[in-house]
Design a protein around this motif. Structure first.
Motif, PDB file in Angstrom:
ATOM      1  N   TYR A 255      15.516  49.612  -2.543  1.00 44.28           N
ATOM      2  CA  TYR A 255      16.250  49.595  -3.809  1.00 44.28           C
ATOM      3  C   TYR A 255      15.904  50.827  -4.646  1.00 44.28           C
ATOM      4  O   TYR A 255      16.786  51.434  -5.257  1.00 44.28           O
ATOM      5  CB  TYR A 255      15.948  48.293  -4.562  1.00 44.28           C
ATOM      6  N   ILE A 256      14.635  51.209  -4.660  1.00 42.70           N
ATOM      7  CA  ILE A 256      14.243  52.444  -5.352  1.00 42.70           C
ATOM      8  C   ILE A 256      14.976  53.631  -4.748  1.00 42.70           C
ATOM      9  O   ILE A 256      15.467  54.508  -5.470  1.00 42.70           O
ATOM     10  CB  ILE A 256      12.714  52.645  -5.291  1.00 42.70           C
ATOM     11  N   GLU A 257      15.065  53.660  -3.435  1.00 38.87           N
ATOM     12  CA  GLU A 257      15.794  54.750  -2.772  1.00 38.87           C
ATOM     13  C   GLU A 257      17.268  54.753  -3.163  1.00 38.87           C
ATOM     14  O   GLU A 257      17.883  55.809  -3.293  1.00 38.87           O
ATOM     15  CB  GLU A 257      15.627  54.679  -1.259  1.00 38.87           C
ATOM     16  N   LEU A 258      17.848  53.566  -3.353  1.00 41.16           N
ATOM     17  CA  LEU A 258      19.232  53.493  -3.815  1.00 41.16           C
ATOM     18  C   LEU A 258      19.362  54.134  -5.190  1.00 41.16           C
ATOM     19  O   LEU A 258      20.290  54.909  -5.439  1.00 41.16           O
ATOM     20  CB  LEU A 258      19.699  52.033  -3.854  1.00 41.16           C
ATOM     21  N   GLY A 259      18.418  53.854  -6.076  1.00 43.07           N
ATOM     22  CA  GLY A 259      18.428  54.494  -7.392  1.00 43.07           C
ATOM     23  C   GLY A 259      18.326  56.007  -7.294  1.00 43.07           C
ATOM     24  O   GLY A 259      19.013  56.742  -8.010  1.00 43.07           O
ATOM     25  N   ARG A 260      17.504  56.472  -6.404  1.00 41.36           N
ATOM     26  CA  ARG A 260      17.367  57.923  -6.198  1.00 41.36           C
ATOM     27  C   ARG A 260      18.643  58.515  -5.597  1.00 41.36           C
ATOM     28  O   ARG A 260      19.033  59.642  -5.915  1.00 41.36           O
ATOM     29  CB  ARG A 260      16.167  58.211  -5.308  1.00 41.36           C
ATOM     30  N   PHE A 261      19.292  57.741  -4.730  1.00 40.40           N
ATOM     31  CA  PHE A 261      20.568  58.153  -4.141  1.00 40.40           C
ATOM     32  C   PHE A 261      21.604  58.388  -5.242  1.00 40.40           C
ATOM     33  O   PHE A 261      22.388  59.333  -5.172  1.00 40.40           O
ATOM     34  CB  PHE A 261      21.043  57.067  -3.163  1.00 40.40           C
ATOM     35  N   TYR A 262      21.588  57.528  -6.257  1.00 41.63           N
ATOM     36  CA  TYR A 262      22.558  57.648  -7.346  1.00 41.63           C
ATOM     37  C   TYR A 262      22.495  59.006  -8.035  1.00 41.63           C
ATOM     38  O   TYR A 262      23.509  59.485  -8.536  1.00 41.63           O
ATOM     39  CB  TYR A 262      22.327  56.561  -8.400  1.00 41.63           C
ATOM     40  N   VAL A 263      21.329  59.627  -8.072  1.00 41.09           N
ATOM     41  CA  VAL A 263      21.214  60.925  -8.750  1.00 41.09           C
ATOM     42  C   VAL A 263      21.168  62.103  -7.781  1.00 41.09           C
ATOM     43  O   VAL A 263      21.381  63.238  -8.186  1.00 41.09           O
ATOM     44  CB  VAL A 263      19.992  60.981  -9.694  1.00 41.09           C
TER      45      VAL A 263
ATOM     46  N   ARG B  19      30.111  59.234 -10.340  1.00 37.01           N
ATOM     47  CA  ARG B  19      30.625  57.909 -10.688  1.00 37.01           C
ATOM     48  C   ARG B  19      29.940  57.388 -11.955  1.00 37.01           C
ATOM     49  O   ARG B  19      30.601  56.845 -12.845  1.00 37.01           O
ATOM     50  CB  ARG B  19      30.413  56.953  -9.520  1.00 37.01           C
ATOM     51  N   PHE B  20      28.621  57.567 -12.053  1.00 37.87           N
ATOM     52  CA  PHE B  20      27.899  57.134 -13.249  1.00 37.87           C
ATOM     53  C   PHE B  20      28.176  58.063 -14.427  1.00 37.87           C
ATOM     54  O   PHE B  20      28.388  57.613 -15.553  1.00 37.87           O
ATOM     55  CB  PHE B  20      26.393  57.068 -12.982  1.00 37.87           C
ATOM     56  N   GLU B  21      28.158  59.347 -14.162  1.00 38.97           N
ATOM     57  CA  GLU B  21      28.333  60.320 -15.232  1.00 38.97           C
ATOM     58  C   GLU B  21      29.728  60.261 -15.847  1.00 38.97           C
ATOM     59  O   GLU B  21      29.921  60.686 -16.983  1.00 38.97           O
ATOM     60  CB  GLU B  21      28.044  61.732 -14.720  1.00 38.97           C
ATOM     61  N   ALA B  22      30.698  59.721 -15.140  1.00 44.14           N
ATOM     62  CA  ALA B  22      32.044  59.566 -15.685  1.00 44.14           C
ATOM     63  C   ALA B  22      32.042  58.614 -16.878  1.00 44.14           C
ATOM     64  O   ALA B  22      32.891  58.708 -17.761  1.00 44.14           O
ATOM     65  CB  ALA B  22      32.997  59.056 -14.604  1.00 44.14           C
ATOM     66  N   PHE B  23      31.066  57.724 -16.925  1.00 47.40           N
ATOM     67  CA  PHE B  23      30.954  56.786 -18.046  1.00 47.40           C
ATOM     68  C   PHE B  23      30.231  57.417 -19.218  1.00 47.40           C
ATOM     69  O   PHE B  23      30.672  57.311 -20.356  1.00 47.40           O
ATOM     70  CB  PHE B  23      30.228  55.510 -17.608  1.00 47.40           C
ATOM     71  N   ARG B  24      29.105  58.052 -18.937  1.00 47.31           N
ATOM     72  CA  ARG B  24      28.296  58.710 -19.963  1.00 47.31           C
ATOM     73  C   ARG B  24      27.455  59.790 -19.298  1.00 47.31           C
ATOM     74  O   ARG B  24      26.862  59.557 -18.248  1.00 47.31           O
ATOM     75  CB  ARG B  24      27.319  57.746 -20.661  1.00 47.31           C
TER      76      ARG B  24
END
Length: 106
Positions: free
Chosen positions: A64-72, A80-85
Motif C-alpha cells: 500500500y505504501i508503494e501504491l502511494g509512492r506510485f501515485y507521485v 489524475r490527483f493534480e487535476a483536482f488540486r
C-alpha cells in the motif's frame, strides 16, 4: 488469473467508481482544510480506500505504501490527483504512509 488480467463486471466497475468518487471527494476536502496527514479523519479516509482496494487487489501495508509512492512517481496517476488540486498527489502519498505506519497491525 492475476488481478491485472481480471475483467470487472459493469456492476463492479460502477462500485469501484463510486468508491473512488467518495474517496477523492474526502481527500480534496481534507487537503482544502489543510488537514494534517496523520489526522484521524485522513487516516480513516485511507482506511476506507485501502478496504475497497483490498476487495479486488489484496495488498499488505508495504504494498500500500508503494501504491502511494506510485501515485507521485508516474505521470498518469500523478496527473489524475493534480487535476483536482495542485499538491494533492504528494499529500495523498503522505497520508498513505501515515496510514500504513499508524494502522499496521502490530
Amino acid at each position: 488469473m492475476s488481478t491485472e488480467e481480471r475483467q470487472f463486471t459493469p456492476e463492479e466497475e460502477e462500485y469501484i467508481r463510486g468508491c473512488w468518487d467518495r474517496t477523492i471527494t474526502k481527500l480534496v476536502e481534507l487537503f482544502d482544510e489543510k488537514t494534517a496527514t496523520d489526522d484521524p479523519r485522513a487516516l480513516d479516509t485511507l482506511a476506507e480506500h485501502h478496504g475497497w482496494i483490498m476487495e479486488y487487489w489484496p495488498i499488505d501495508f508495504d504494498m500500500y505504501i508503494e501504491l502511494g509512492r506510485f501515485y507521485v512517481a508516474f505521470p498518469e496517476p500523478y496527473a489524475r490527483f493534480e487535476a483536482f488540486r495542485t499538491g494533492l498527489a504528494d499529500y495523498v502519498a503522505e497520508i498513505v504512509e501515515a496510514y500504513a505506519r499508524e494502522r499496521r497491525p502490530q
